[in-house]
Motif scaffolding. Structure first.
Motif, PDB file in Angstrom:
ATOM      1  N   ILE A  81       0.865  -1.097  -0.083  1.00 12.77           N
ATOM      2  CA  ILE A  81      -0.070  -0.016   0.011  1.00 12.77           C
ATOM      3  C   ILE A  81       0.910   1.260  -0.009  1.00 12.77           C
ATOM      4  O   ILE A  81       1.686   1.253   0.906  1.00 12.77           O
ATOM      5  CB  ILE A  81      -0.835   0.092   1.394  1.00 12.77           C
ATOM      6  CG1 ILE A  81      -1.897  -1.167   0.991  1.00 12.77           C
ATOM      7  CG2 ILE A  81      -1.650   1.199   1.489  1.00 12.77           C
ATOM      8  CD1 ILE A  81      -3.215  -0.851   0.274  1.00 12.77           C
ATOM      9  N   ILE A  82       0.671   2.036  -1.030  1.00 15.32           N
ATOM     10  CA  ILE A  82       1.455   3.512  -1.017  1.00 15.32           C
ATOM     11  C   ILE A  82       0.428   4.509  -0.697  1.00 15.32           C
ATOM     12  O   ILE A  82      -0.524   4.865  -1.647  1.00 15.32           O
ATOM     13  CB  ILE A  82       2.277   3.615  -2.310  1.00 15.32           C
ATOM     14  CG1 ILE A  82       3.341   2.370  -2.716  1.00 15.32           C
ATOM     15  CG2 ILE A  82       2.727   4.850  -2.455  1.00 15.32           C
ATOM     16  CD1 ILE A  82       3.922   2.470  -3.676  1.00 15.32           C
ATOM     17  N   ASP A  99       1.374  -6.717   2.474  1.00 19.01           N
ATOM     18  CA  ASP A  99       2.659  -7.028   2.809  1.00 19.01           C
ATOM     19  C   ASP A  99       3.512  -6.032   3.258  1.00 19.01           C
ATOM     20  O   ASP A  99       4.057  -6.207   4.225  1.00 19.01           O
ATOM     21  CB  ASP A  99       3.281  -7.718   1.789  1.00 19.01           C
ATOM     22  CG  ASP A  99       2.567  -9.134   1.236  1.00 19.01           C
ATOM     23  OD1 ASP A  99       2.862 -10.033   1.995  1.00 19.01           O
ATOM     24  OD2 ASP A  99       1.901  -9.000   0.321  1.00 19.01           O
ATOM     25  N   ALA A 100       3.372  -4.921   2.720  1.00 22.62           N
ATOM     26  CA  ALA A 100       3.924  -3.728   3.325  1.00 22.62           C
ATOM     27  C   ALA A 100       3.217  -2.248   3.105  1.00 22.62           C
ATOM     28  O   ALA A 100       2.207  -2.275   2.459  1.00 22.62           O
ATOM     29  CB  ALA A 100       5.515  -3.741   2.530  1.00 22.62           C
ATOM     30  N   LEU A 114      11.660  -1.076  -1.330  1.00 21.49           N
ATOM     31  CA  LEU A 114      10.285  -1.888  -1.075  1.00 21.49           C
ATOM     32  C   LEU A 114      10.180  -2.785  -1.864  1.00 21.49           C
ATOM     33  O   LEU A 114       9.545  -4.015  -1.563  1.00 21.49           O
ATOM     34  CB  LEU A 114       9.125  -0.837  -0.623  1.00 21.49           C
ATOM     35  CG  LEU A 114       7.936  -1.570  -0.436  1.00 21.49           C
ATOM     36  CD1 LEU A 114       7.765  -1.857   1.240  1.00 21.49           C
ATOM     37  CD2 LEU A 114       6.505  -0.480  -0.752  1.00 21.49           C
ATOM     38  N   VAL A 115       9.784  -2.448  -3.197  1.00 22.90           N
ATOM     39  CA  VAL A 115       9.614  -3.341  -4.428  1.00 22.90           C
ATOM     40  C   VAL A 115      10.612  -4.483  -4.410  1.00 22.90           C
ATOM     41  O   VAL A 115      10.235  -5.466  -4.336  1.00 22.90           O
ATOM     42  CB  VAL A 115       9.395  -2.431  -5.704  1.00 22.90           C
ATOM     43  CG1 VAL A 115       9.375  -3.629  -6.902  1.00 22.90           C
ATOM     44  CG2 VAL A 115       8.276  -1.701  -5.480  1.00 22.90           C
ATOM     45  N   PRO A 125       9.254  -8.792   6.547  1.00 23.17           N
ATOM     46  CA  PRO A 125       8.200  -7.865   6.126  1.00 23.17           C
ATOM     47  C   PRO A 125       8.066  -6.699   7.270  1.00 23.17           C
ATOM     48  O   PRO A 125       8.455  -7.025   8.514  1.00 23.17           O
ATOM     49  CB  PRO A 125       7.315  -8.830   6.288  1.00 23.17           C
ATOM     50  CG  PRO A 125       7.290  -9.894   6.916  1.00 23.17           C
ATOM     51  CD  PRO A 125       8.980 -10.105   6.835  1.00 23.17           C
ATOM     52  N   SER A 126       7.829  -5.713   6.884  1.00 27.67           N
ATOM     53  CA  SER A 126       7.569  -4.561   7.853  1.00 27.67           C
ATOM     54  C   SER A 126       6.748  -3.412   7.430  1.00 27.67           C
ATOM     55  O   SER A 126       6.406  -3.646   6.359  1.00 27.67           O
ATOM     56  CB  SER A 126       8.745  -3.978   8.332  1.00 27.67           C
ATOM     57  OG  SER A 126       9.436  -3.089   7.330  1.00 27.67           O
ATOM     58  N   VAL A 127       6.419  -2.431   8.204  1.00 30.18           N
ATOM     59  CA  VAL A 127       5.485  -1.267   7.929  1.00 30.18           C
ATOM     60  C   VAL A 127       6.361  -0.175   7.448  1.00 30.18           C
ATOM     61  O   VAL A 127       7.289   0.343   8.300  1.00 30.18           O
ATOM     62  CB  VAL A 127       4.531  -0.787   8.867  1.00 30.18           C
ATOM     63  CG1 VAL A 127       3.715   0.394   8.492  1.00 30.18           C
ATOM     64  CG2 VAL A 127       3.405  -1.868   9.327  1.00 30.18           C
TER      65      VAL A 127
END
Length: 141
Positions: A81-82, A99-100, A114-115, A125-127
């Protein structure tokens, strides 16, 4: 080896920004204007990673993520999610199987990292930007 990224955002300028930054790193990029279009093209495109904006017409990013997760063909595709990334969005996204997260406004280098991580499984995986979520906050978008 480069991978394919499906970039979903209703803002043409942001779609282009994301596309250019990923193409410079050798990724193949396909874009969609909203979640409904994403679901229409995802099986033809067969992306390695999908990035989703949250606020979009017809079908928002969180509902799109949930639909992707409920389809066996797209269940395993990493989804990022961006967005401005409010706590509610993060919580709802995690519940939907996202996932992120990458907070807008973002640094192009963060996007690429990130990608890459999602595509090649580099790192846990993280925020993303969790430590600085207050920085982007509600004041900028």
């Amino acid at each position: 080896m480069s991978g394919r990224v499906l970039v979903v955002d209703d803002n043409r300028v942001i779609r282009q920004l994301i596309r250019v930054n990923l193409e410079l790193e050798g990724f193949e990029v396909v874009t969609a204007a909203d979640g409904a279009e994403c679901l229409e093209v995802v099986h033809e495109v067969r992306p390695d990673v999908i990035t989703l904006d949250v606020v979009m017409p017809r079908l928002d990013g969180l509902r799109t993520a949930a639909r992707l997760r409920s389809d066996p063909r797209t269940r395993r595709v990493p989804v990022a999610i961006i967005s401005a990334c409010t706590q509610h969005e993060v919580d709802t996204g995690v519940a939907a199987g996202v996932d992120a997260f990458l907070a807008k406004p973002f640094e192009p280098a963060e996007l690429v990292r990130l990608v890459r991580r999602l595509m090649y499984g580099e790192g846990p995986p993280s925020v993303d930007g969790r430590h600085g979520a207050g920085r982007a906050g509600s004041t900028r978008g």
